[in-house]
Design a protein around this motif. Structure first.
Motif, PDB file in Angstrom:
ATOM      1  N   MET A   1      67.511 109.412  38.761  1.00  0.00           N
ATOM      2  CA  MET A   1      66.979 107.871  38.573  1.00  0.00           C
ATOM      3  C   MET A   1      67.372 107.202  39.735  1.00  0.00           C
ATOM      4  SD  MET A   1      67.504 105.192  35.430  1.00  0.00           S
ATOM      5  CE  MET A   1      66.692 103.660  35.489  1.00  0.00           C
ATOM      6  N   GLY A   2      66.252 106.174  40.307  1.00  0.00           N
ATOM      7  CA  GLY A   2      66.703 105.662  41.369  1.00  0.00           C
ATOM      8  C   GLY A   2      67.454 104.282  41.268  1.00  0.00           C
ATOM      9  N   GLU A   3      68.033 103.744  42.224  1.00  0.00           N
ATOM     10  CA  GLU A   3      68.916 102.506  42.457  1.00  0.00           C
ATOM     11  C   GLU A   3      68.090 101.372  42.459  1.00  0.00           C
ATOM     12  OE1 GLU A   3      71.941 102.264  45.090  1.00  0.00           O
ATOM     13  OE2 GLU A   3      72.641 104.280  44.823  1.00  0.00           O
ATOM     14  N   ARG A   4      68.377 100.203  41.879  1.00  0.00           N
ATOM     15  CA  ARG A   4      68.083  98.913  42.196  1.00  0.00           C
ATOM     16  C   ARG A   4      68.625  98.429  43.286  1.00  0.00           C
ATOM     17  NH1 ARG A   4      68.747  94.943  37.560  1.00  0.00           N
ATOM     18  NH2 ARG A   4      66.643  94.027  38.512  1.00  0.00           N
ATOM     19  N   VAL A   5      67.654  98.228  44.323  1.00  0.00           N
ATOM     20  CA  VAL A   5      68.318  97.840  45.812  1.00  0.00           C
ATOM     21  C   VAL A   5      67.517  96.379  46.165  1.00  0.00           C
ATOM     22  CG1 VAL A   5      68.225  98.520  48.193  1.00  0.00           C
ATOM     23  CG2 VAL A   5      68.209 100.277  46.532  1.00  0.00           C
ATOM     24  N   LEU A   6      68.402  95.604  46.594  1.00  0.00           N
ATOM     25  CA  LEU A   6      67.841  94.236  47.013  1.00  0.00           C
ATOM     26  C   LEU A   6      68.114  94.343  48.636  1.00  0.00           C
ATOM     27  CD1 LEU A   6      67.095  91.367  46.895  1.00  0.00           C
ATOM     28  CD2 LEU A   6      69.545  90.737  46.905  1.00  0.00           C
ATOM     29  N   VAL A   7      67.026  94.194  49.409  1.00  0.00           N
ATOM     30  CA  VAL A   7      67.198  93.810  50.783  1.00  0.00           C
ATOM     31  C   VAL A   7      66.677  92.673  51.319  1.00  0.00           C
ATOM     32  CG1 VAL A   7      65.928  94.909  53.036  1.00  0.00           C
ATOM     33  CG2 VAL A   7      65.991  96.177  50.975  1.00  0.00           C
ATOM     34  N   ILE A   8      67.755  92.078  51.611  1.00  0.00           N
ATOM     35  CA  ILE A   8      67.725  90.640  52.509  1.00  0.00           C
ATOM     36  C   ILE A   8      66.830  90.644  53.766  1.00  0.00           C
ATOM     37  CG2 ILE A   8      68.926  88.541  52.796  1.00  0.00           C
ATOM     38  CD1 ILE A   8      71.037  89.679  50.922  1.00  0.00           C
ATOM     39  N   GLY A   9      66.012  90.333  53.996  1.00  0.00           N
ATOM     40  CA  GLY A   9      65.053  90.296  55.046  1.00  0.00           C
ATOM     41  C   GLY A   9      63.984  91.330  54.606  1.00  0.00           C
ATOM     42  N   LEU A  22      62.715 103.367  51.195  1.00  0.00           N
ATOM     43  CA  LEU A  22      63.428 103.364  49.885  1.00  0.00           C
ATOM     44  C   LEU A  22      62.546 103.479  48.836  1.00  0.00           C
ATOM     45  CD1 LEU A  22      65.657 100.289  50.604  1.00  0.00           C
ATOM     46  CD2 LEU A  22      66.515 102.371  50.453  1.00  0.00           C
ATOM     47  N   VAL A  23      61.405 103.073  48.785  1.00  0.00           N
ATOM     48  CA  VAL A  23      60.353 103.141  47.847  1.00  0.00           C
ATOM     49  C   VAL A  23      59.861 104.864  47.640  1.00  0.00           C
ATOM     50  CG1 VAL A  23      57.734 102.634  47.185  1.00  0.00           C
ATOM     51  CG2 VAL A  23      59.690 100.742  48.083  1.00  0.00           C
ATOM     52  N   GLU A  24      59.891 105.357  48.793  1.00  0.00           N
ATOM     53  CA  GLU A  24      59.301 106.706  49.006  1.00  0.00           C
ATOM     54  C   GLU A  24      60.279 107.816  48.259  1.00  0.00           C
ATOM     55  OE1 GLU A  24      58.638 107.217  52.855  1.00  0.00           O
ATOM     56  OE2 GLU A  24      56.661 106.704  53.015  1.00  0.00           O
ATOM     57  N   ARG A  25      61.608 107.253  48.155  1.00  0.00           N
ATOM     58  CA  ARG A  25      62.816 107.841  47.631  1.00  0.00           C
ATOM     59  C   ARG A  25      62.895 107.500  46.281  1.00  0.00           C
ATOM     60  NH1 ARG A  25      63.249 107.513  52.731  1.00  0.00           N
ATOM     61  NH2 ARG A  25      64.512 109.049  54.160  1.00  0.00           N
ATOM     62  N   GLY A  26      62.000 106.690  45.737  1.00  0.00           N
ATOM     63  CA  GLY A  26      61.990 106.483  44.119  1.00  0.00           C
ATOM     64  C   GLY A  26      63.016 105.387  43.818  1.00  0.00           C
ATOM     65  N   HIS A  27      63.336 104.510  44.629  1.00  0.00           N
ATOM     66  CA  HIS A  27      64.246 103.295  44.231  1.00  0.00           C
ATOM     67  C   HIS A  27      63.416 102.044  43.806  1.00  0.00           C
ATOM     68  CE1 HIS A  27      67.367 105.591  45.578  1.00  0.00           C
ATOM     69  NE2 HIS A  27      66.877 105.827  46.684  1.00  0.00           N
ATOM     70  N   GLU A  28      63.958 101.242  43.011  1.00  0.00           N
ATOM     71  CA  GLU A  28      63.440 100.061  42.777  1.00  0.00           C
ATOM     72  C   GLU A  28      63.989  99.027  43.640  1.00  0.00           C
ATOM     73  OE1 GLU A  28      63.797  96.979  39.410  1.00  0.00           O
ATOM     74  OE2 GLU A  28      64.276  98.864  38.594  1.00  0.00           O
ATOM     75  N   VAL A  29      63.112  98.388  44.564  1.00  0.00           N
ATOM     76  CA  VAL A  29      63.273  97.556  45.675  1.00  0.00           C
ATOM     77  C   VAL A  29      62.676  96.206  45.446  1.00  0.00           C
ATOM     78  CG1 VAL A  29      63.258  97.494  48.309  1.00  0.00           C
ATOM     79  CG2 VAL A  29      63.261  99.749  47.053  1.00  0.00           C
ATOM     80  N   THR A  30      63.531  95.248  45.715  1.00  0.00           N
ATOM     81  CA  THR A  30      63.338  93.809  45.879  1.00  0.00           C
ATOM     82  C   THR A  30      63.840  93.453  47.290  1.00  0.00           C
ATOM     83  OG1 THR A  30      63.899  93.465  43.552  1.00  0.00           O
ATOM     84  CG2 THR A  30      63.988  91.478  45.045  1.00  0.00           C
ATOM     85  N   ARG A  47      59.208  94.206  44.724  1.00  0.00           N
ATOM     86  CA  ARG A  47      59.235  92.480  44.123  1.00  0.00           C
ATOM     87  C   ARG A  47      59.699  91.732  45.420  1.00  0.00           C
ATOM     88  NH1 ARG A  47      63.853  90.157  41.395  1.00  0.00           N
ATOM     89  NH2 ARG A  47      63.349  88.218  40.318  1.00  0.00           N
ATOM     90  N   HIS A  48      59.266  90.582  45.097  1.00  0.00           N
ATOM     91  CA  HIS A  48      59.444  89.547  46.167  1.00  0.00           C
ATOM     92  C   HIS A  48      60.349  88.184  45.710  1.00  0.00           C
ATOM     93  CE1 HIS A  48      56.715  91.009  49.570  1.00  0.00           C
ATOM     94  NE2 HIS A  48      56.546  91.754  48.570  1.00  0.00           N
ATOM     95  N   ILE A  49      61.522  88.042  46.296  1.00  0.00           N
ATOM     96  CA  ILE A  49      62.127  86.646  45.937  1.00  0.00           C
ATOM     97  C   ILE A  49      61.977  85.880  47.390  1.00  0.00           C
ATOM     98  CG2 ILE A  49      64.383  85.511  45.391  1.00  0.00           C
ATOM     99  CD1 ILE A  49      65.253  88.061  44.044  1.00  0.00           C
ATOM    100  N   HIS A  50      61.211  84.705  47.258  1.00  0.00           N
ATOM    101  CA  HIS A  50      61.130  83.828  48.268  1.00  0.00           C
ATOM    102  C   HIS A  50      61.961  82.653  48.378  1.00  0.00           C
ATOM    103  CE1 HIS A  50      56.605  85.462  48.525  1.00  0.00           C
ATOM    104  NE2 HIS A  50      57.240  86.237  48.854  1.00  0.00           N
ATOM    105  N   LEU A  51      63.010  82.828  49.066  1.00  0.00           N
ATOM    106  CA  LEU A  51      63.536  81.654  49.446  1.00  0.00           C
ATOM    107  C   LEU A  51      64.363  81.872  50.931  1.00  0.00           C
ATOM    108  CD1 LEU A  51      67.000  82.712  49.483  1.00  0.00           C
ATOM    109  CD2 LEU A  51      66.505  82.737  46.778  1.00  0.00           C
ATOM    110  N   ASP A  52      64.869  80.850  51.515  1.00  0.00           N
ATOM    111  CA  ASP A  52      65.451  80.774  52.615  1.00  0.00           C
ATOM    112  C   ASP A  52      66.917  81.591  52.640  1.00  0.00           C
ATOM    113  OD1 ASP A  52      66.464  80.584  55.175  1.00  0.00           O
ATOM    114  OD2 ASP A  52      66.136  78.193  55.291  1.00  0.00           O
TER     115      ASP A  52
END
Length: 369
Positions: A1-9, A22-30, A47-52
């Protein structure tokens, strides 16, 4: 099972291939970003989080929300990011820069001849803000990362090149090709080595660190292309990719003013990183060889030219002042033509061990292999 990953930027030149990997490797990416530079290459399921990311209050609020197995920080105030996610993620991977090294921005600080070649991760760092304020801030940021996340992995980036780069050094060559220039100035034969990293290669280094957490706990890594090209090799590779050739006019560094934007430093000394730790720990090798990466970048720039006088050219500080360049090259040609021949009683040679062109003649001209 993939990880939950947050990429800032995650929407910049290296962020997009990282997120895709990361997506190709099966991870849940935000991805957490401002939302002003969306990329069509970002996978739809992200998934996108929009903030500065520079907004400290918004960062803290985001960190108090959903929990992620790994946070990869590529953009924003890294100290504040490390502080906000302390104790709120299983792992932090952060991206910083090589100006942390004492002498990277000012070679004189490293002593006569500039930096050691190559520069390892344990080379002296900037320790005095009066010597290099930016480098000092980078070092303090690295220290803050490990203070809040002792098991973090930190990657030191060099200059990045590739499509969508905001400071595309290759444009200094590409525009001259498009403008039909036939001569180009280099300093000291264009032999300066300056380490860069192609977008796909740097993203690959980050993915290797992500995939091998136990091998890089608490470690710092240089990341860059395996092969370092000289300025002259960059010019030749870019020109060839566009079916062009230049007469390369070499001037002494002190006179080669038009070459400054390609040198990207006020000195001709080399800046080369030691990648042995990245190779040994994580098995890094370039996904794209630099000559191919440069050729692709050159063609992309030719198809997507920056606006004349726009932000890219302002960052590069290349005025593309061709009359001034021609006057300088013509003056140099005239000076060399009138320079007196040195009158040595015995002409200096290359040493008796040298056997190449112009070297010692064969002792036995009749010898055959």
């Amino acid at each position: 099972m993939g990880e939950r990953v947050l990429v800032i930027g995650g929407t910049g030149p290296t962020g997009v291939p990282l997120v895709r990997g990361l997506v190709e490797r099966g991870h849940e990416v935000t991805i957490l970003h401002r939302g002003t530079h969306e990329s069509e290459a970002t996978p739809a399921e992200v998934r996108h989080i929009h903030l500065d990311p520079y907004d400290e209050g918004a960062l803290r609020e985001a960190a108090e929300g959903a929990r992620y197995d790994t946070v990869i920080a590529m953009y924003g105030r890294l100290r504040r990011i490390a502080e906000a996610w302390a104790g709120r993620t299983g792992r932090l991977i952060s991206v910083g820069g090589v100006p942390a090294y004492r002498g990277w921005m000012n070679p004189v600080l490293a002593g006569p001849g500039g930096l050691p070649i190559p520069v390892p991760e344990d080379a002296p760092l900037v320790g005095d803000p009066d010597e290099d304020a930016k480098g000092y801030r980078i070092v303090r940021t690295e220290q803050a990362v490990f203070a809040h996340h002792p098991t973090a992995t930190h990657i030191r980036y060099p200059y990045v090149y590739g499509p969508h780069q905001l400071a595309p050094r290759e444009w200094c060559v590409v525009r001259r090709v498009l403008d039909g220039r036939r001569r180009i100035v280099v300093a000291d034969q264009g032999l300066t080595l300056h380490h860069h990293g192609y977008t796909e290669n740097l993203a690959h280094a980050l993915l290797l660190a992500f995939e091998q957490p136990t091998r890089c706990v608490g470690r710092i890594y240089n990341a860059a292309d395996d092969q370092v090209l000289t300025v002259r090799q960059v010019i030749d590779t870019v020109a060839a990719a566009l079916g062009h050739t230049f007469e390369v006019v070499s001037l002494p560094y002190e006179l080669a003013v038009p070459a400054r934007p390609l040198l990207m430093q006020p000195a001709p000394e080399h800046r080369v990183l030691d990648l042995s730790r990245l190779r040994a720990d994580l098995g890094y090798r370039d996904l794209v060889p630099p000559h191919e990466a440069l050729a692709h970048t050159a063609r992309w720039l030719a198809e997507h030219p920056p606006e004349p006088g726009g932000p890219e050219e302002r960052i590069l500080t290349d005025p593309f002042d061709y009359p001034a360049e021609d006057a300088l090259m013509d003056a140099w040609t005239t000076l060399r033509a009138g320079f007196p021949e040195p009158a040595f009683a015995t002409a200096p040679a290359y040493g008796l061990a040298y056997s190449g062109p112009g070297g010692r003649p064969r002792a036995n001209p009749d010898f055959t292999a």
